[in-house]
Design a protein around this motif. Structure first.
Motif, mmCIF file in Angstrom:
data_model
loop_
_atom_site.group_PDB
_atom_site.id
_atom_site.type_symbol
_atom_site.label_atom_id
_atom_site.label_comp_id
_atom_site.label_asym_id
_atom_site.label_seq_id
_atom_site.Cartn_x
_atom_site.Cartn_y
_atom_site.Cartn_z
ATOM 1 N N LYS A 74 51.358 30.263 8.016
ATOM 2 C CA LYS A 74 52.125 29.037 7.777
ATOM 3 C C LYS A 74 51.254 27.783 7.763
ATOM 4 O O LYS A 74 51.747 26.693 7.440
ATOM 5 C CB LYS A 74 53.207 28.882 8.852
ATOM 6 N N ARG A 75 50.005 27.929 8.120
ATOM 7 C CA ARG A 75 49.135 26.757 8.241
ATOM 8 C C ARG A 75 48.872 26.105 6.881
ATOM 9 O O ARG A 75 48.772 26.786 5.851
ATOM 10 C CB ARG A 75 47.798 27.164 8.862
ATOM 11 N N LYS A 80 42.656 32.651 4.468
ATOM 12 C CA LYS A 80 42.589 34.019 3.955
ATOM 13 C C LYS A 80 42.477 34.928 5.175
ATOM 14 O O LYS A 80 41.419 35.009 5.801
ATOM 15 C CB LYS A 80 41.376 34.178 3.035
ATOM 16 N N VAL A 81 43.571 35.570 5.518
ATOM 17 C CA VAL A 81 43.660 36.310 6.771
ATOM 18 C C VAL A 81 43.595 37.815 6.525
ATOM 19 O O VAL A 81 44.322 38.347 5.680
ATOM 20 C CB VAL A 81 44.974 35.982 7.512
ATOM 21 N N THR A 82 42.713 38.470 7.266
ATOM 22 C CA THR A 82 42.692 39.927 7.295
ATOM 23 C C THR A 82 43.244 40.360 8.642
ATOM 24 O O THR A 82 42.635 40.094 9.684
ATOM 25 C CB THR A 82 41.269 40.485 7.117
ATOM 26 N N ALA A 83 44.412 40.986 8.622
ATOM 27 C CA ALA A 83 45.057 41.441 9.848
ATOM 28 C C ALA A 83 44.668 42.900 10.081
ATOM 29 O O ALA A 83 45.100 43.793 9.347
ATOM 30 C CB ALA A 83 46.565 41.295 9.746
ATOM 31 N N SER A 98 55.273 40.578 4.502
ATOM 32 C CA SER A 98 54.683 40.045 3.264
ATOM 33 C C SER A 98 54.250 38.591 3.424
ATOM 34 O O SER A 98 54.661 37.697 2.681
ATOM 35 C CB SER A 98 55.680 40.175 2.101
ATOM 36 N N LEU A 99 53.403 38.338 4.396
ATOM 37 C CA LEU A 99 52.977 36.978 4.704
ATOM 38 C C LEU A 99 51.972 36.464 3.677
ATOM 39 O O LEU A 99 51.096 37.199 3.216
ATOM 40 C CB LEU A 99 52.351 36.944 6.102
#
Length: 314
Positions: A74-75, A80-83, A98-99
């Motif tokens: 949400k930022r 680019k996030v790898t979870a 589905s973020l």
């Protein structure tokens, strides 16, 4: 570097059995575990050097069902996030969200499917105590860019706090006693053993330090603690209490006994409630952070220390 397929296989083998079983009900975990206070999140992101950094590459390590991942997605920086999450059930819950800007992958703290020096920061939310070991620190160090940063954050209710922490109310103190009476000596935040891994980077005796002993992360680690209070129904407090892996895995008579202790404590005559019948649950959110020491800088620092020690011994 392992392929994603081999990493997936090793993740299934490497996940702690207690975590595998304790978080089996991933949907309940996602429903009843809280998010993180905005102030502490902002402090953490600022100190791991990604607050305001557009498109920063972040690893959410042991992302679970994505309680922290959601905040990153949400930022306004459009990270680019790898979870990275090895638990199949939790990973499924996270994938279904589905973020935006989030890639969900199977992996371990000791084996992430990422290239060397490819991310700005690695953050572990509600999880670092499970893998606070040198192999994990080395892997985190590997994927971080030079001068990248590592951070961790925990929500800690009074009943799940370290022994040194005095609970805010009598009923929370009774639940804290229950948790400690059922202690299984498995990795827990409340044991605070996760701290020692940073000190293990170097031998405690400076005379024994050699150029082969290269520190990975800067010391001392930064810390912030934010205390909080939230009003919940007694049923919701139990739901939240029951997401602790140590409680979730109880069965039969042992589970009935734990539930009785809980209900007796929270329904005691001295328990204060509001006009909705809710009780005040107390806790704190702790964030820690440190920065990567590039190999060249580590060798230079050790060389300087060795020279100082030699001069003193001469």
């Amino acid at each position: 570097m392992s392929t994603p397929a081999s990493t997936a296989a090793s993740a299934t083998k490497g996940l702690h059995p207690l975590a595998q079983n304790g978080f089996a009900n991933a949907a309940a975990y996602d429903t009843h575990r809280p998010s993180f206070p905005a102030e502490t999140v902002e402090t953490l992101l600022d100190n791991v050097r990604v607050a305001g950094k557009t498109g920063a590459a972040i690893v959410d390590l042991a992302a679970g069902t994505g309680k922290f991942t959601e905040l990153l997605a949400k930022r306004p920086e459009q990270y680019k996030v790898t979870a990275v999450e090895p638990h199949a059930g939790m990973r499924s819950v996270l994938e279904n969200k589905s973020l935006r800007g989030v890639e969900v992958v199977d992996g371990l703290s000791t084996e992430m499917p990422l290239p060397d020096e490819s991310v700005d920061t690695v953050i572990a939310a509600q999880a670092f105590h499970w893998f606070a070991n040198m192999d994990s620190l080395k892997e985190i160090h590997r994927v971080l860019q030079p001068h990248g940063a590592f951070g961790a954050i925990w929500n800690v209710e009074d009943y799940n706090a370290p022994r040194s922490h005095k609970a805010s109310t009598t009923w929370e103190s009774k639940l804290q006693d229950l948790i400690w009476s059922k202690d299984d000596n498995q990795p827990r935040f409340r044991h605070e053993k996760w701290r020692s891994v940073f000190d293990e980077q170097l031998e405690s005796n400076p005379v024994s330090i050699t150029l082969s002993a290269t520190p990975l992360f800067a010391l001392p680690i930064g810390e912030q603690v934010q205390e909080w209070e939230i009003w919940l129904s007694k049923e919701r407090v139990w739901d939240r209490f029951n997401t602790l892996s140590q409680i979730a895995t109880l069965e039969g008579e042992e589970r009935e006994q734990a539930y009785k202790i809980f209900t007796d404590a929270i329904n005691a005559p001295d328990v204060e409630t509001n006009d909705k019948g809710e009780v005040a649950l107390h806790g704190m959110t702790m964030a820690i952070w440190t920065t990567k020491i590039p190999a060249e800088g580590a060798r230079a620092a050790i060389s300087e220390i060795v020279d100082i020690v030699k001069d003193k011994l001469a």
